[in-house]
Design an enzyme around this catalytic site. Structure first.
Site, PDB file in Angstrom:
ATOM      1  N   TYR A   1      -9.495   5.462   7.203  1.00  0.00           N
ATOM      2  CA  TYR A   1      -9.634   5.834   8.620  1.00  0.00           C
ATOM      3  C   TYR A   1     -10.670   6.945   8.674  1.00  0.00           C
ATOM      4  O   TYR A   1     -10.460   8.014   8.091  1.00  0.00           O
ATOM      5  CB  TYR A   1      -8.314   6.344   9.185  1.00  0.00           C
ATOM      6  CG  TYR A   1      -7.228   5.291   9.355  1.00  0.00           C
ATOM      7  CD1 TYR A   1      -7.055   4.636  10.567  1.00  0.00           C
ATOM      8  CD2 TYR A   1      -6.369   4.972   8.309  1.00  0.00           C
ATOM      9  CE1 TYR A   1      -6.056   3.685  10.741  1.00  0.00           C
ATOM     10  CE2 TYR A   1      -5.365   4.022   8.466  1.00  0.00           C
ATOM     11  CZ  TYR A   1      -5.216   3.381   9.692  1.00  0.00           C
ATOM     12  OH  TYR A   1      -4.223   2.439   9.858  1.00  0.00           O
TER      13      TYR A   1
ATOM     14  N   HIS B   1       0.846  -1.202   0.000  1.00  0.00           N
ATOM     15  CA  HIS B   1       0.000   0.000   0.000  1.00  0.00           C
ATOM     16  C   HIS B   1       0.876   1.244   0.000  1.00  0.00           C
ATOM     17  O   HIS B   1       1.693   1.438   0.889  1.00  0.00           O
ATOM     18  CB  HIS B   1      -0.911   0.011   1.238  1.00  0.00           C
ATOM     19  CG  HIS B   1      -2.075  -0.925   1.122  1.00  0.00           C
ATOM     20  ND1 HIS B   1      -3.267  -0.712   1.771  1.00  0.00           N
ATOM     21  CD2 HIS B   1      -2.236  -2.063   0.409  1.00  0.00           C
ATOM     22  CE1 HIS B   1      -4.113  -1.680   1.449  1.00  0.00           C
ATOM     23  NE2 HIS B   1      -3.500  -2.524   0.640  1.00  0.00           N
TER      24      HIS B   1
ATOM     25  N   PRO C   1      -4.600   0.479  18.727  1.00  0.00           N
ATOM     26  CA  PRO C   1      -4.354  -0.067  17.392  1.00  0.00           C
ATOM     27  C   PRO C   1      -4.356   0.951  16.246  1.00  0.00           C
ATOM     28  O   PRO C   1      -3.938   0.613  15.141  1.00  0.00           O
ATOM     29  CB  PRO C   1      -5.491  -1.074  17.213  1.00  0.00           C
ATOM     30  CG  PRO C   1      -6.563  -0.611  18.130  1.00  0.00           C
ATOM     31  CD  PRO C   1      -5.885   0.022  19.288  1.00  0.00           C
TER      32      PRO C   1
HETATM   33  C1  PHB Z   1      -6.204  -4.205  10.755  1.00  0.00           C
HETATM   34  O1  PHB Z   1      -6.263  -4.520   9.566  1.00  0.00           O
HETATM   35  O2  PHB Z   1      -6.530  -4.994  11.640  1.00  0.00           O
HETATM   36  C2  PHB Z   1      -5.722  -2.843  11.121  1.00  0.00           C
HETATM   37  C3  PHB Z   1      -5.197  -2.040  10.143  1.00  0.00           C
HETATM   38  C4  PHB Z   1      -4.770  -0.766  10.455  1.00  0.00           C
HETATM   39  C5  PHB Z   1      -4.858  -0.312  11.739  1.00  0.00           C
HETATM   40  C6  PHB Z   1      -5.369  -1.123  12.747  1.00  0.00           C
HETATM   41  C7  PHB Z   1      -5.805  -2.405  12.430  1.00  0.00           C
HETATM   42  O3  PHB Z   1      -4.448   0.941  12.034  1.00  0.00           O
END
Ligand code: PHB
Ligand code: APR
Length: 391
Positions: A201, A72, A293
């Site tokens: 996001y 990506h 996360p």
């Molecule tokens: C995920 O794919 O689980 C994931 C991807 C990006 C993030 C957090 C989790 O910032």
């Protein structure tokens, strides 16, 4: 029984350390509380920084990653109902990230360890660690109903946030820094094509959402939710309806839904334990630190700890030098705190906080607007997202 390095925990940290040390001719025994299938059943983030990929390749576990990982070069920020692309490649001089599930990486590492004939004990219970303040640490555990004692030179505490290693350090020798967030992430995995080729996001007045993926046919989505929510409240139908509510009109229309193959609610936490070494015990990965996360730094930080720890142990055995061991904690923590700062900032920017109100929402939108229109601000985001250098 004796080994050079006793590794507690067969998550990504323990398995990667075992793999690198095995290639350096250093003996290890991995002791894991759960079964291998249980470890492989855990679903976690899957965005790898280039530094992590380089480390995995150097460790001889890069083949499937290179074949199946999705490269990506950017991601999207969605706010006030519109998407804006952060061009990671253009902003960082060509750097990119790779989407590859942690489960897949764990499987690759387990297979490599089995192929190298290196020993692991799964379902090891009642594990305790001893004498790591001195020269001859020991590990006791029960396997198949029998008590065992393992003598070793070093113990690597790779046993995650709830493990036994950090908890065995005498009180007063450790300082813990923690922030708990007042919401969780509800995650859903489904065998449907991802809504968009890159991650989205989303900051919305209804809360954060993330559109991610594991492959071109498996999507991973998240919704910010109250910690009091239960899975029974979130039927698949309720999840998809709420995700649509948090997307822009085009994504809403393109979203393909399907039955969940996994669903779970996870709390968000920032946590650091200092220092990361006590005599002959090292903490690495989630045993020493947790990030929320947002930005997917957890696995990458675990890999950078293992980079420093494996180099320190190689120096000890091959060059008879303790310099790497002595600097391990400080080297890790410098990078850890920078990732903690980034993950806290990105979380704060994207989520609804109960106390923030309308003023907080307006400030987030102003900052997002600034981010996508200022190359200086976008560059700061991009260079953290692709990963700060391993120095
Ligand atoms: C995920 O794919 O689980 C994931 C991807 C990006 C993030 C957090 C989790 O910032
Ligand atoms: N004895 C043996 N094993 C234990 C014990 C114990 N007392 N306690 C915990 N373990 C095992 C757990 O069962 C788990 O398999 O240690 C392992 C720790 O693995 P992880 O939690 O995956 O931690 P780590 O390897 O550091 O990986 C960090 O995982 O949580 C994500 O975001 C994080 O991606 C990052 C990665």
């Amino acid at each position: 029984m004796r080994t050079q390095v006793a590794i507690i925990g067969a998550g990504p940290s323990g398995l990667l350390l075992g793999q690198i040390l095995s290639r350096a001719g250093i003996s290890t025994l991995i002791l894991e509380r759960q079964s291998a299938d249980h470890v492989l059943g855990r679903i976690r983030a899957g965005v790898l920084e280039q530094g992590t990929i380089d480390l995995l390749e150097a460790a001889g576990v890069g083949q499937r990653l290179q074949r199946q990982g999705l490269v990506h070069g950017g991601f999207e920020l969605l706010f006030k109902g519109a998407r804006h692309r952060i061009d990671l490649q253009a902003l960082t001089g060509g750097r990119q990230v790779m989407v590859y599930g942690q489960t897949e990486l764990t499987r690759d590492l387990m297979e490599a360890r089995a192929a190298a004939g290196q020993p692991s004990v799964y379902q090891a219970s009642e594990l305790s660690i001893h004498d790591f303040a001195g020269q001859q640490p020991r590990v006791r555990y029960v396997s198949q109903g029998r008590q065992h004692e393992l003598a070793c030179d070093f113990i690597a505490g790779c046993d995650g946030f709830h493990g036994v290693c950090r908890a065995s350090v005498p009180r007063g020798a450790i300082t813990e820094y923690e922030k708990v967030y007042p919401f969780g992430w509800l995650g859903l995995l489904a065998d449907v094509p991802p809504v968009s080729p890159e991650l989205i996001y989303a900051n919305t007045e209804r809360g954060f959402a993330l559109c991610s993926m594991r492959s071109t046919s498996r999507a991973r989505y998240y919704l910010q939710c109250p910690l009091t929510d239960t899975l029974s409240q979130w039927t698949d139908q309720a999840f998809w309806a709420e995700l649509k509510n948090r997307l822009d009109p085009q994504a809403r229309e393109q979203l393909i839904t399907g039955p969940a193959i996994e669903k779970g609610i996870a709390p968000l936490r920032s946590f650091v334990a200092e220092p990361m070494r006590f005599g002959r015990l090292f903490l690495a990965g989630d045993a020493a630190h947790i990030v929320p996360p947002t930005g997917a730094k957890g696995l990458n930080l675990a890999a950078s700890d293992i980079n420093y720890l494996s180099a320190a142990l190689r120096e000890f055995y091959q060059d008879s030098s303790s310099a790497g061991i002595d600097s391990y904690s400080a080297r890790c923590l410098r990078r850890v705190w920078r990732a903690e700062r980034f993950s806290w900032w990105f979380t704060s920017l994207m989520h609804q906080f109960p106390e923030a109100g309308g003023f907080g929402q307006k400030l987030q939108e102003a900052e997002l607007d600034y981010l996508v229109h200022s190359s200086a601000a976008a560059t700061a985001l991009a260079e953290n997202y692709v990963g700060l250098p391993l120095d």
